[in-house]
Scaffold this motif. Structure first.
Motif, PDB file in Angstrom:
ATOM      1  N   SER A 310     -16.519   8.551 -12.017  1.00 55.02           N
ATOM      2  CA  SER A 310     -16.340   7.508 -11.009  1.00 55.02           C
ATOM      3  C   SER A 310     -14.876   7.161 -10.801  1.00 55.02           C
ATOM      4  O   SER A 310     -14.531   6.477  -9.844  1.00 55.02           O
ATOM      5  N   SER A 377     -24.825   8.630 -14.825  1.00 60.09           N
ATOM      6  CA  SER A 377     -24.879   9.723 -13.851  1.00 60.09           C
ATOM      7  C   SER A 377     -25.012  11.064 -14.543  1.00 60.09           C
ATOM      8  O   SER A 377     -25.711  11.961 -14.063  1.00 60.09           O
ATOM      9  N   SER A 382     -26.229  12.332 -10.627  1.00 64.44           N
ATOM     10  CA  SER A 382     -25.385  11.454  -9.807  1.00 64.44           C
ATOM     11  C   SER A 382     -26.135  10.868  -8.622  1.00 64.44           C
ATOM     12  O   SER A 382     -25.818   9.772  -8.166  1.00 64.44           O
ATOM     13  N   VAL A 385     -28.064   7.373  -9.581  1.00 65.99           N
ATOM     14  CA  VAL A 385     -27.309   6.157  -9.910  1.00 65.99           C
ATOM     15  C   VAL A 385     -26.535   5.773  -8.656  1.00 65.99           C
ATOM     16  O   VAL A 385     -25.567   6.435  -8.284  1.00 65.99           O
ATOM     17  N   ARG A 386     -26.981   4.702  -8.007  1.00 69.56           N
ATOM     18  CA  ARG A 386     -26.439   4.358  -6.704  1.00 69.56           C
ATOM     19  C   ARG A 386     -25.870   2.941  -6.720  1.00 69.56           C
ATOM     20  O   ARG A 386     -26.206   2.125  -7.585  1.00 69.56           O
ATOM     21  N   PRO A 404     -24.046   7.222  -3.908  1.00 71.85           N
ATOM     22  CA  PRO A 404     -23.834   7.561  -5.323  1.00 71.85           C
ATOM     23  C   PRO A 404     -22.701   6.737  -5.916  1.00 71.85           C
ATOM     24  O   PRO A 404     -21.615   6.644  -5.340  1.00 71.85           O
ATOM     25  N   GLN A 406     -20.686   7.147  -8.313  1.00 69.43           N
ATOM     26  CA  GLN A 406     -19.435   7.825  -8.641  1.00 69.43           C
ATOM     27  C   GLN A 406     -18.580   8.087  -7.409  1.00 69.43           C
ATOM     28  O   GLN A 406     -17.378   8.304  -7.532  1.00 69.43           O
TER      29      GLN A 406
END
Length: 530
Positions: A310, A377, A382, A385-386, A404, A406
């Protein structure tokens, strides 16, 4: 590195690739060498409307069969031959696997037709003890895998290709292209058979026959491609190699005298490679945003494990932690087989990573959140995970979008949104917002006032308190603004029923703007409040 080194091209021709693939598929283990066969194997396919032989193995060739021969004629000559239908997809898939395996020698690998590979080994052959040692290692592995092959190294793609397929395979120094190419047939220039046949009709059959001839008449009669291919083969014109995969800006790799198989060893190697990359990243002020760990198994299989971040990273321990999660997520997919004999860690995407002031208390909250996002993530993927980012819209269901986590930068738009809310003194938003407004049946005392009661999901609600209205309308130039867009103005109300439940309702449309033939304004519930 490659720009400053003389170009050295390796051409690998798998001269019985199609029949070797069939023989390998019939073996119990893909890594075992070929064993004896009961029948001669030929591969047949359609060429136009005719069935012809596409490839033959050594035994079939000894019987006088060759590619291009009609299938009916081949069966008439030798009825007992084993005919296998052509499978271009399987051939391409196996060639891609071999190309992946050849990445151990150089990241610059390209597929050459349906049965060959091109490798740019300039500047990296010394890692194997020189070009002869590299060819010896490659040859040993190909022989163990059961492939017939021909390998040539030269200063140009054209010269290496010609030597591997039409000349004497071997290693040729730069500047020897003319001597190498002169005795070879014109097809070695990678021209079409029709052009080669036209040249043969005027007595030009070998490359040496045209090297010193005037260029203009040859170009006018046989096309510009003939001279272009000649110039490329001789090194007069540069011919770039287009690799299958993009070349990473930062790469570190390690070979092992003995294969490793334990996950702990793989992670330890990953941390060591990350420490080597850290120096190069710091020198340029960069950090890794996407990394890829490539593990080369002793049997030729290649395992790729990618991880995103990220924020730009350099710390080897944090990079190791990412791959701990990725290996845990892979579970059974991480199969070391007989072990890995080489590992490579590459930074696929890098970004500027300026120095940060670290407080006495340790890492900042933002860094901790970023670390948590990276770990989740890596473990879950990835895409799972939002994070919500603000959008430039007043319509509540369009004011935020999930992306996402990241991929979200530090400026996710919420700071601007909060300043706008404070400046405009907007009412608080509900704790829970429905993905889409749901219609309700409502009764209001006055047309533009709040409802007295409503029915939602078959439940009746008697309203005892209401606040509003707050008018929300899309901008007129967008597809979400105005009656003509089908999205009329909304009047929102915060209401509470006699049971203490609070809702965020709105009426879509205004009675004073109601025209003949238009539907009456409708009521919706858009969220629930604490």
């Amino acid at each position: 590195m490659h720009a400053s080194s003389p170009q050295r091209m390796l051409s690998l021709w798998l001269n019985r690739f199609l029949t070797d693939r069939i023989a390998r598929s019939r073996e119990s283990s893909l890594s075992l060498p070929l064993q004896g066969k009961d029948k001669e194997v030929v591969v047949a396919g359609k060429r136009g409307t005719a069935d012809v032989l596409v490839a033959v193995d050594a035994a079939a060739e000894s019987l006088g069969l060759s590619p291009g021969l009609g299938l009916a004629q081949a069966r008439a000559m030798h009825p007992a031959i084993d005919v296998v239908p052509e499978d271009a997809e399987a051939d391409a898939a196996l060639l891609e696997k071999i190309a992946d395996w050849c990445l151990r020698y150089t990241p610059l690998v390209a597929c050459d037709g349906r049965d060959g590979l091109l490798l740019d080994i300039g500047g990296c052959a010394h890692l194997y003890g020189g070009e002869d040692a590299l060819v010896a290692d490659l040859s040993t592995r190909l022989e163990a895998a059961g492939f017939a092959f021909s390998i040539a190294i030269a200063g140009t793609i054209g010269a290496a290709w010609a030597a591997a397929r039409f000349g004497n395979p071997g290693r040729y120094a730069g500047g020897e292209e003319r001597t190498l190419l002169s005795p070879l047939p014109l097809l070695a220039l990678r021209i079409t058979p029709a052009t080669a046949a036209s040249l043969a009709r005027v007595g030009l059959k070998r490359i040496g026959d045209i090297i010193d001839l005037p260029r203009a008449p040859l170009t006018a009669r046989f096309g510009a491609d003939l001279m272009r291919q000649l110039d490329r083969a001789l090194g007069r014109e540069h011919e770039p190699l287009t690799p299958r995969l993009p070349v990473a800006p930062y790469v570190a790799e390690q070979r092992f005298a003995e294969p490793i198989a334990r996950e702990e060893d793989v992670l330890a190697v990953t941390e060591r490679l990350a420490a080597r990359l850290q120096t190069a990243l710091e020198r340029r002020g960069d950090g890794a945003r996407r990394l890829e760990l490539t593990l080369f198994r002793t049997d030729g299989a290649v395992r790729r494990i990618a991880a995103g971040t990220s924020r730009p990273l350099r710390d080897p321990q944090e990079i190791r932690a990412l791959f701990v999660e990725r290996l845990a997520a892979l579970a059974d997919a991480f199969d070391p087989g007989f072990g890995f004999d080489m590992a490579r860690l590459a930074v696929l995407t890098a970004e500027q990573c300026p120095p940060e002031q670290i407080g006495i208390g340790g890492a900042s909250d933002a860094a901790e959140i970023g670390r948590m996002v990276d770990h989740l993530s890596a473990r879950l993927g990835s895409g799972r995970v939002r994070r919500l980012i603000a959008r430039d819209s007043h319509i509540p269901e369009l004011a935020a979008v999930a992306a996402p986590a990241q991929a979200v930068r530090d400026d996710d738009g919420w700071a601007t949104f909060r300043r706008h809310r404070a400046d405009a003194d907007l009412a608080p938003r509900p704790l829970r917002l429905l993905a889409q407004p749901e219609p309700i049946e409502a009764i209001a005392e006055v047309p533009d006032g709040p409802p007295l009661r409503f029915v939602w999901r078959r439940a009746h609600h008697q309203i005892v308190a209401a606040e509003g209205p707050e008018r929300i309308e899309g901008v007129w130039w967008s597809e979400h603004g105005g009656h003509r867009s089908g999205n009329p103005a909304r009047d929102y109300f915060r209401v509470e029923d006699k049971n203490g439940l609070r809702f965020w309702l709105f009426r879509a449309g205004l009675y004073r703007e109601l025209m003949p033939g238009m539907p009456a304004p409708a009521w919706y519930v858009h969220g629930t409040c604490a």
